[in-house]
Design an enzyme around this catalytic site. Structure first.
Site, PDB file in Angstrom:
ATOM      1  CG  ASN A   9      -1.722   1.227   1.419  1.00  0.00           C
ATOM      2  OD1 ASN A   9      -1.815   2.036   0.489  1.00  0.00           O
ATOM      3  ND2 ASN A   9      -2.330   1.396   2.589  1.00  0.00           N
ATOM      4  CD1 TRP A  10       3.522   0.934  -2.748  1.00  0.00           C
ATOM      5  CD2 TRP A  10       3.504   1.949  -4.749  1.00  0.00           C
ATOM      6  NE1 TRP A  10       4.206   0.127  -3.634  1.00  0.00           N
ATOM      7  CE2 TRP A  10       4.212   0.720  -4.870  1.00  0.00           C
ATOM      8  CE3 TRP A  10       3.373   2.748  -5.884  1.00  0.00           C
ATOM      9  CZ2 TRP A  10       4.769   0.292  -6.083  1.00  0.00           C
ATOM     10  CZ3 TRP A  10       3.924   2.322  -7.090  1.00  0.00           C
ATOM     11  CH2 TRP A  10       4.612   1.108  -7.182  1.00  0.00           C
ATOM     12  CE  LYS A  11       0.082   3.360   4.763  1.00  0.00           C
ATOM     13  NZ  LYS A  11      -0.020   3.503   6.186  1.00  0.00           N
ATOM     14  CG  HIS A  95      -5.832   1.598   5.173  1.00  0.00           C
ATOM     15  ND1 HIS A  95      -5.414   2.540   6.084  1.00  0.00           N
ATOM     16  CD2 HIS A  95      -4.778   0.757   4.982  1.00  0.00           C
ATOM     17  CE1 HIS A  95      -4.153   2.276   6.421  1.00  0.00           C
ATOM     18  NE2 HIS A  95      -3.752   1.198   5.762  1.00  0.00           N
ATOM     19  CD  GLU A  97      -3.033   5.252   6.829  1.00  0.00           C
ATOM     20  OE1 GLU A  97      -3.037   5.324   5.583  1.00  0.00           O
ATOM     21  OE2 GLU A  97      -2.088   4.762   7.480  1.00  0.00           O
ATOM     22  CD  GLU A 167      -3.479  -2.874   7.302  1.00  0.00           C
ATOM     23  OE1 GLU A 167      -2.375  -3.107   6.828  1.00  0.00           O
ATOM     24  OE2 GLU A 167      -4.100  -1.820   7.084  1.00  0.00           O
ATOM     25  N   GLY A 173       2.334   2.020  10.694  1.00  0.00           N
ATOM     26  CA  GLY A 173       3.258   3.142  10.537  1.00  0.00           C
ATOM     27  C   GLY A 173       3.948   3.548  11.825  1.00  0.00           C
ATOM     28  CB  SER A 213       5.222  -1.880  11.922  1.00  0.00           C
ATOM     29  OG  SER A 213       4.727  -0.568  12.139  1.00  0.00           O
ATOM     30  N   GLY A 234       2.856  -1.221   4.296  1.00  0.00           N
ATOM     31  CA  GLY A 234       2.902   0.209   3.978  1.00  0.00           C
ATOM     32  C   GLY A 234       4.339   0.638   3.733  1.00  0.00           C
ATOM     33  N   GLY A 235       4.981   1.171   4.779  1.00  0.00           N
ATOM     34  CA  GLY A 235       6.324   1.757   4.657  1.00  0.00           C
ATOM     35  C   GLY A 235       7.323   0.884   3.907  1.00  0.00           C
TER      36      GLY A 235
HETATM   37  C1  PEP Z   1      -0.757  -0.073   5.950  1.00  0.00           C
HETATM   38  O1  PEP Z   1      -0.807   1.072   5.586  1.00  0.00           O
HETATM   39  O2  PEP Z   1      -1.659  -0.838   5.606  1.00  0.00           O
HETATM   40  C2  PEP Z   1       0.368  -0.495   6.782  1.00  0.00           C
HETATM   41  C3  PEP Z   1       0.311  -1.678   7.321  1.00  0.00           C
HETATM   42  O3  PEP Z   1       1.409   0.388   6.944  1.00  0.00           O
HETATM   43  P1  PEP Z   1       2.831   0.078   7.644  1.00  0.00           P
HETATM   44  O4  PEP Z   1       3.348  -1.198   7.044  1.00  0.00           O
HETATM   45  O5  PEP Z   1       3.684   1.264   7.301  1.00  0.00           O
HETATM   46  O6  PEP Z   1       2.588  -0.049   9.103  1.00  0.00           O
END
Ligand code: PEP
Length: 253
Positions: A9-11, A95, A97, A167, A173, A213, A234-235
């Site tokens: 997920n590049w957000k 998600h 967010e 999640e 994050g 994470s 994500g990251g």
């Molecule tokens: C996400 O945005 O779905 C996520 C899990 O981010 P991260 O891996 O950065 O925690």
């Protein structure tokens, strides 16, 4: 046997040149990693360009959101048909967010899930508790209510097209991840909900990703859990090497 599924997920990150370069790098290397399905979910304006960069590779294309209506006066929104038209197979829905920053409810998510499936997309449906809910021991209650609300009224066939992503909000994050035992417990609970609501065949088929994470260092211990079928990343998905290392660790560890 459920195949591992690792999605990035590049957000709201990367501009066109970097997005295309990342997609090309992931596409080139993913083909060397067997037994794992991959997808990347770039910002919507780059879906087309990233889709072209992925063409011919095993990496699927996903969007980060969509609207439930088919067309019309919905300024700024995108339909499921538009996502299919640019080559998407997946769409992330619900998600945290979007739930917590943009106010999406389970009802909103459920409408989108139904529209996505009807159009032929596989939704990656996110559920997860906040830290306060975990500390108040409300995790199971919250996950069960998001499961029932976001995935309401789906047939057995519909449900088999869904990927669930657990999640925990406190792990997204933050660099803080659920322990393999904490994650496995929720995944096993979700699997039981699938069994109760549908049957063993559905429960055995639906893939449940963990997200929060995930990185090369924790991938093996998380993804070796019996009910964890992959990761939503994500990251660590913003660099090809760290993204693919998650899959490599998962299959070798
Ligand atoms: C996400 O945005 O779905 C996520 C899990 O981010 P991260 O891996 O950065 O925690």
């Amino acid at each position: 046997m459920r195949r591992l599924f690792i999605a990035g997920n590049w957000k709201m990150n990367l501009l066109r040149e970097d997005a295309v370069a990342l997609a090309e790098a992931v596409a080139a290397k993913a083909d060397t990693v067997g037994m794992v399905d991959f997808a990347v979910c770039p910002p919507s304006v780059y879906l087309d360009a990233v889709g072209q960069a992925l063409r011919g590779s095993k990496v699927g294309l996903g969007a980060q959101n969509m609207y439930h209506e088919a067309k019309g006066a919905f300024t700024g929104e995108l339909s499921a048909a538009m996502l299919l038209d640019v080559g998407c197979q997946y769409v992330i829905l619900g998600h945290s967010e979007r739930r917590h920053i943009l106010g999406e409810t389970d009802l909103d998510v459920n409408r989108k899930v139904k529209a996505a499936i009807a159009a032929g997309l596989s939704p990656i449906v996110c559920v997860g508790e906040t830290l306060a809910q975990r500390e108040a021991e409300e995790t199971l209650q919250l996950i069960s209510s998001q499961f029932r609300g976001s995935l309401a009224d789906l047939t057995e066939d519909d449900m088999q097209k869904v990927v669930i992503a657990y999640e925990p909000v406190w792990a997204i994050g933050t660099g803080r991840t659920a322990s393999p035992e904490q994650a496995e417990q929720v995944h096993a609970d979700l699997r039981q909900m699938l069994k109760d609501q549908y049957n063993t065949a559905v429960a055995d088929t639906v893939r449940i990703q963990y997200g929060g994470s995930v990185n090369e260092g924790n991938a093996a211990s998380l993804l070796s859990q019996p009910n964890i079928d992959g990761a939503l990343v994500g990251g660590a998905s913003l660099k090809a090497d760290s993204f693919l290392a998650i899959a490599i660790k998962a299959i070798s560890g």
